[in-house]
Design a protein around this motif. Structure first.
Motif, PDB file in Angstrom:
ATOM      1  N   ARG A  22      10.976 -10.514  -4.751  1.00 26.65           N
ATOM      2  CA  ARG A  22      10.090 -11.657  -5.023  1.00 26.65           C
ATOM      3  C   ARG A  22      10.805 -12.744  -5.820  1.00 26.65           C
ATOM      4  N   GLY A  23      11.702 -12.321  -6.690  1.00 24.92           N
ATOM      5  CA  GLY A  23      12.448 -13.286  -7.495  1.00 24.92           C
ATOM      6  C   GLY A  23      11.678 -13.880  -8.648  1.00 24.92           C
ATOM      7  N   TRP A  24      10.606 -13.221  -9.059  1.00 27.31           N
ATOM      8  CA  TRP A  24       9.765 -13.740 -10.138  1.00 27.31           C
ATOM      9  C   TRP A  24       9.084 -12.588 -10.857  1.00 27.31           C
ATOM     10  N   LEU A  25       8.942 -12.737 -12.179  1.00 26.21           N
ATOM     11  CA  LEU A  25       8.273 -11.721 -12.987  1.00 26.21           C
ATOM     12  C   LEU A  25       7.798 -12.366 -14.280  1.00 26.21           C
ATOM     13  N   ALA A  26       6.600 -12.017 -14.709  1.00 27.17           N
ATOM     14  CA  ALA A  26       6.092 -12.466 -16.006  1.00 27.17           C
ATOM     15  C   ALA A  26       6.160 -11.293 -16.975  1.00 27.17           C
ATOM     16  N   VAL A  27       6.732 -11.531 -18.137  1.00 26.30           N
ATOM     17  CA  VAL A  27       6.812 -10.519 -19.184  1.00 26.30           C
ATOM     18  C   VAL A  27       6.351 -11.149 -20.493  1.00 26.30           C
ATOM     19  N   THR A  28       6.110 -10.301 -21.458  1.00 21.38           N
ATOM     20  CA  THR A  28       5.804 -10.768 -22.813  1.00 21.38           C
ATOM     21  C   THR A  28       6.857 -10.190 -23.732  1.00 21.38           C
ATOM     22  N   VAL A  29       7.363 -11.030 -24.607  1.00 24.01           N
ATOM     23  CA  VAL A  29       8.301 -10.567 -25.628  1.00 24.01           C
ATOM     24  C   VAL A  29       7.539 -10.562 -26.944  1.00 24.01           C
ATOM     25  N   ALA A  30       7.527  -9.420 -27.611  1.00 21.16           N
ATOM     26  CA  ALA A  30       6.787  -9.277 -28.865  1.00 21.16           C
ATOM     27  C   ALA A  30       7.753  -8.918 -29.988  1.00 21.16           C
ATOM     28  N   TRP A  31       7.478  -9.422 -31.163  1.00 25.96           N
ATOM     29  CA  TRP A  31       8.255  -9.117 -32.355  1.00 25.96           C
ATOM     30  C   TRP A  31       7.282  -9.155 -33.522  1.00 25.96           C
ATOM     31  N   GLU A  32       7.724  -8.696 -34.671  1.00 21.83           N
ATOM     32  CA  GLU A  32       6.848  -8.691 -35.828  1.00 21.83           C
ATOM     33  C   GLU A  32       6.444 -10.127 -36.144  1.00 21.83           C
ATOM     34  N   GLY A  33       5.169 -10.385 -36.062  1.00 25.06           N
ATOM     35  CA  GLY A  33       4.667 -11.713 -36.371  1.00 25.06           C
ATOM     36  C   GLY A  33       4.470 -12.615 -35.171  1.00 25.06           C
ATOM     37  N   GLY A  34       4.749 -12.136 -33.964  1.00 26.62           N
ATOM     38  CA  GLY A  34       4.538 -13.015 -32.827  1.00 26.62           C
ATOM     39  C   GLY A  34       4.738 -12.350 -31.483  1.00 26.62           C
ATOM     40  N   ARG A  63       6.666 -23.548 -18.819  1.00 21.87           N
ATOM     41  CA  ARG A  63       6.810 -23.272 -20.240  1.00 21.87           C
ATOM     42  C   ARG A  63       7.436 -21.901 -20.375  1.00 21.87           C
ATOM     43  N   ASP A  64       8.388 -21.791 -21.257  1.00 17.81           N
ATOM     44  CA  ASP A  64       9.038 -20.511 -21.511  1.00 17.81           C
ATOM     45  C   ASP A  64       9.598 -19.901 -20.234  1.00 17.81           C
ATOM     46  N   LEU A  65      10.434 -20.676 -19.591  1.00 21.65           N
ATOM     47  CA  LEU A  65      11.072 -20.302 -18.341  1.00 21.65           C
ATOM     48  C   LEU A  65      12.429 -19.678 -18.632  1.00 21.65           C
ATOM     49  N   LEU A  66      12.714 -18.576 -17.977  1.00 17.38           N
ATOM     50  CA  LEU A  66      13.992 -17.893 -18.093  1.00 17.38           C
ATOM     51  C   LEU A  66      14.525 -17.664 -16.690  1.00 17.38           C
ATOM     52  N   VAL A  67      15.715 -18.166 -16.401  1.00 20.70           N
ATOM     53  CA  VAL A  67      16.323 -18.003 -15.084  1.00 20.70           C
ATOM     54  C   VAL A  67      17.486 -17.031 -15.217  1.00 20.70           C
ATOM     55  N   VAL A  68      17.464 -16.009 -14.371  1.00 23.26           N
ATOM     56  CA  VAL A  68      18.509 -14.977 -14.361  1.00 23.26           C
ATOM     57  C   VAL A  68      19.092 -14.898 -12.953  1.00 23.26           C
ATOM     58  N   PRO A  69      20.295 -14.343 -12.819  1.00 22.25           N
ATOM     59  CA  PRO A  69      20.903 -14.269 -11.486  1.00 22.25           C
ATOM     60  C   PRO A  69      20.051 -13.525 -10.463  1.00 22.25           C
ATOM     61  N   SER A  70      19.377 -12.483 -10.913  1.00 26.55           N
ATOM     62  CA  SER A  70      18.526 -11.662 -10.058  1.00 26.55           C
ATOM     63  C   SER A  70      17.500 -10.994 -10.961  1.00 26.55           C
ATOM     64  N   VAL A  71      16.265 -10.869 -10.487  1.00 24.81           N
ATOM     65  CA  VAL A  71      15.210 -10.293 -11.324  1.00 24.81           C
ATOM     66  C   VAL A  71      15.322  -8.767 -11.294  1.00 24.81           C
ATOM     67  N   THR A  72      16.208  -8.282 -12.147  1.00 26.65           N
ATOM     68  CA  THR A  72      16.379  -6.840 -12.344  1.00 26.65           C
ATOM     69  C   THR A  72      16.133  -6.546 -13.818  1.00 26.65           C
ATOM     70  N   ARG A  73      15.829  -5.320 -14.106  1.00 26.16           N
ATOM     71  CA  ARG A  73      15.616  -4.929 -15.509  1.00 26.16           C
ATOM     72  C   ARG A  73      16.832  -5.269 -16.359  1.00 26.16           C
ATOM     73  N   GLU A  74      18.019  -4.990 -15.834  1.00 24.67           N
ATOM     74  CA  GLU A  74      19.252  -5.227 -16.577  1.00 24.67           C
ATOM     75  C   GLU A  74      19.441  -6.712 -16.890  1.00 24.67           C
ATOM     76  N   HIS A  75      19.230  -7.576 -15.897  1.00 25.37           N
ATOM     77  CA  HIS A  75      19.391  -9.013 -16.135  1.00 25.37           C
ATOM     78  C   HIS A  75      18.345  -9.543 -17.110  1.00 25.37           C
ATOM     79  N   VAL A  76      17.106  -9.104 -16.961  1.00 25.79           N
ATOM     80  CA  VAL A  76      16.048  -9.566 -17.864  1.00 25.79           C
ATOM     81  C   VAL A  76      16.347  -9.120 -19.292  1.00 25.79           C
TER      82      VAL A  76
END
Length: 92
Positions: A22-34, A63-76
């Protein structure tokens, strides 16, 4: 920065193969406080999405766009790690 990536669902190899195709994935990045939602694209899918939105709306925004060579776990994971080290997630 200590963070965790919240994947949309538990993903196995099959799920990752689908996301990569698909070449697309939405994730959430969480850290203490946000937390921050991030849209991850590969270059080909991003170009397709931009073209569709330009035809439909006459503009493209992301907004909050991240482009990687391929949408794999390793690249993300590698990309999120790199931008976390640059304090990307604490900036607005």
């Amino acid at each position: 920065m200590d963070y965790r990536i919240e994947w949309p669902v538990p993903m196995d190899e099959y799920d990752w193969a689908i996301q990569q195709a698909r070449g697309w994935l939405a994730v959430t990045v969480a850290w203490e406080g946000g937390r921050r939602a991030v849209e991850v694209y590969d270059p080909a899918r991003l170009a397709q999405s931009v073209a569709v939105e330009l035809d439909r709306l006459g503009h493209f925004t992301a907004r909050d766009l991240l482009v990687v060579p391929s949408v794999t776990r390793e690249h993300v994971e590698a990309a999120v790690s790199a931008i976390a080290d640059e304090d990307f997630f604490r900036r607005r």
